[in-house]
Design an enzyme around this catalytic site. Structure first.
Site, PDB file in Angstrom:
ATOM      1  N   ASN A   9       0.596  -1.125  -0.015  1.00  7.09           N
ATOM      2  CA  ASN A   9       0.101  -0.012   0.181  1.00  7.09           C
ATOM      3  C   ASN A   9       0.756   1.342   0.068  1.00  7.09           C
ATOM      4  OD1 ASN A   9      -1.878   2.048   0.716  1.00  7.09           O
ATOM      5  ND2 ASN A   9      -2.325   1.387   2.416  1.00  7.09           N
ATOM      6  N   TRP A  10       1.119   1.875  -1.040  1.00  3.04           N
ATOM      7  CA  TRP A  10       1.843   2.928  -1.314  1.00  3.04           C
ATOM      8  C   TRP A  10       1.313   4.209  -0.704  1.00  3.04           C
ATOM      9  CZ3 TRP A  10       3.992   2.448  -6.987  1.00  3.04           C
ATOM     10  CH2 TRP A  10       4.775   1.080  -7.068  1.00  3.04           C
ATOM     11  N   LYS A  11       0.063   4.117  -0.329  1.00  7.58           N
ATOM     12  CA  LYS A  11      -0.541   5.470   0.343  1.00  7.58           C
ATOM     13  C   LYS A  11      -0.196   6.649  -0.455  1.00  7.58           C
ATOM     14  CE  LYS A  11      -0.351   3.274   4.964  1.00  7.58           C
ATOM     15  NZ  LYS A  11      -0.188   3.176   6.125  1.00  7.58           N
ATOM     16  N   HIS A  95      -9.796   1.122   4.819  1.00  7.52           N
ATOM     17  CA  HIS A  95      -8.303   1.392   5.637  1.00  7.52           C
ATOM     18  C   HIS A  95      -8.665   2.061   6.726  1.00  7.52           C
ATOM     19  CE1 HIS A  95      -4.231   2.267   6.503  1.00  7.52           C
ATOM     20  NE2 HIS A  95      -3.798   1.311   5.876  1.00  7.52           N
ATOM     21  N   GLU A 167      -5.223  -5.150  10.568  1.00  7.98           N
ATOM     22  CA  GLU A 167      -4.190  -3.980  10.784  1.00  7.98           C
ATOM     23  C   GLU A 167      -4.506  -3.397  12.117  1.00  7.98           C
ATOM     24  OE1 GLU A 167      -2.441  -2.594   6.678  1.00  7.98           O
ATOM     25  OE2 GLU A 167      -3.958  -1.328   7.234  1.00  7.98           O
ATOM     26  N   SER A 213       3.394  -2.336  10.181  1.00  7.47           N
ATOM     27  CA  SER A 213       5.003  -2.270  10.599  1.00  7.47           C
ATOM     28  C   SER A 213       5.565  -3.713   9.969  1.00  7.47           C
ATOM     29  CB  SER A 213       5.256  -1.949  11.839  1.00  7.47           C
ATOM     30  OG  SER A 213       4.944  -0.529  12.174  1.00  7.47           O
ATOM     31  N   GLY A 234       2.960  -1.040   4.336  1.00 10.97           N
ATOM     32  CA  GLY A 234       2.882   0.417   3.868  1.00 10.97           C
ATOM     33  C   GLY A 234       4.578   0.696   3.743  1.00 10.97           C
ATOM     34  N   GLY A 235       4.943   1.279   4.475  1.00 12.26           N
ATOM     35  CA  GLY A 235       6.288   2.055   4.301  1.00 12.26           C
ATOM     36  C   GLY A 235       7.350   1.208   3.649  1.00 12.26           C
TER      37      GLY A 235
END
Ligand code: 13P
Length: 251
Positions: A9-11, A95, A167, A213, A234-235
Site C-alpha cells: 500500500n503505497w498510500k 483502511h 491492521e 510495521s 505500507g512504508g
C-alpha cells in the site's frame, strides 16, 4: 490451500514517474515467485503508468479506495468501472486512515465492497483496533463487529473473493508490530467469525493478511503462524529491496 498474498500500500506517495521507477527496481528483485500473489497499490494518479510497467510480470495492480456508484454526479470520486478499465484487480477498502480521516463507516465500507464485487474488483478489507480498544480488552469483539458489518449481505461465493487485512491501528507506521502470536490470535477470531457467518469451507478459503510495521526482518516469523496468509505493507513497500525481501520471506 490458501495462496499467500503480499500487497504494498503505497498510500499518498510517488508521482507517476517515481512509481514506474519503483516497479522497475522491484521486478528484477522479485525474480520468479511461486505460490504467492503480489500486488502493488499506487495512488490513483499512478495507476495507468504502473499498469504498463507491470505488464507480463505477474504482479497485480491494486487501488486504495473506490466509490460505490458506477457513475454519476459525484465530483472527485472514482467509480469501480474506471479502475477496472485501467487493469486494477484489487482495491483496498476501509483502511483505518480512511475511517479516521475521511469518516468512512462500516456501512459505507460494506457498500463499497458490494460495488467493487459487482464490477469484478477484489476487495482487501481492512479491520483493526485502536490502542485504547486493545487496552480495554475489547479487540476481539470490536474486530469481529467490523468483519460482520463488512460481509453483511455478501453471499458465500462472493465472500471468497475478499481478502481481509487485520491492521491494528497502533501498529501502523509506528514500528510497533503486533507479535506474531497476537496477530495470529485476532486473525483466528476473524476466521471464526467468518465461519459463523458462512461455513467452515468458506472461512477456510478466505485469505487474511496482517498489516502494521511489516518489515523484511519480521515477515518470516509472521508467516510461520498458521492463520496469517500474507501481509499488507505500507512504508516498507516503498523500497524495492525491502518489499522484494518481504515477498521472498522464505528464500
Ligand atoms: P506500515 O507498514 O507503514 O505500518 O503501514 C501499514 C498499513 O497501513 C498498510 O495498509
Amino acid at each position: 490451500m490458501r495462496v499467500p498474498i503480499v500487497a504494498g500500500n503505497w498510500k499518498m506517495h510517488k508521482l507517476p514517474d517515481e512509481a514506474v521507477a519503483l516497479c522497475q527496481a522491484l521486478i528484477p528483485r522479485l525474480g520468479e515467485f511461486h505460490n504467492r500473489e503480489v500486488v502493488v497499490c499506487p495512488p490513483f494518479t499512478a495507476l495507468a503508468s504502473v499498469a504498463k510497467a507491470l505488464e507480463g510480470t505477474g504482479v497485480a495492480l491494486g487501488a486504495q479506495n473506490v466509490f460505490h456508484e458506477p457513475s454519476g454526479a459525484y465530483t472527485g470520486e472514482i467509480a469501480p468501472p474506471m479502475l477496472k478499465a485501467l487493469g486494477v484487480k484489487y482495491v483496498i477498502l476501509g483502511h483505518s486512515e480512511r475511517r479516521q480521516y475521511f469518516g468512512e463507516t462500516d456501512e459505507l465500507v460494506n457498500k463499497k465492497i458490494k460495488a467493487a464485487l459487482e464490477h469484478g474488483l477484489k476487495p482487501i478489507v481492512c479491520v483493526g483496533e485502536t490502542l485504547e480498544q486493545r487496552e480495554a480488552g475489547i479487540t476481539e469483539s470490536f474486530v469481529k463487529g467490523q468483519v460482520e458489518a463488512a460481509f453483511s449481505g455478501i453471499l458465500a461465493d462472493d465472500a471468497k473473493q475478499l481478502v481481509v487485512a487485520y491492521e491494528p491501528i497502533w501498529a501502523i507506521g509506528t514500528g510497533k508490530t503486533a507479535t506474531s502470536q497476537q496477530a495470529n490470535q485476532v486473525i483466528a477470531v476473524i476466521r471464526k467469525a467468518l465461519e459463523s457467518l458462512y461455513d467452515g469451507a468458506t472461512a477456510a478459503a478466505i485469505r487474511i493478511q496482517y498489516g502494521g510495521s511489516v518489515k523484511a526482518d519480521n515477515m518470516a516469523e509472521l508467516m510461520q503462524q498458521p492463520e496469517i496468509d500474507g501481509a499488507l505493507v505500507g512504508g516498507a513497500s516503498l523500497d524495492a529491496e525491502s518489499f522484494a525481501r518481504i515477498v521472498r520471506y522464505d528464500d
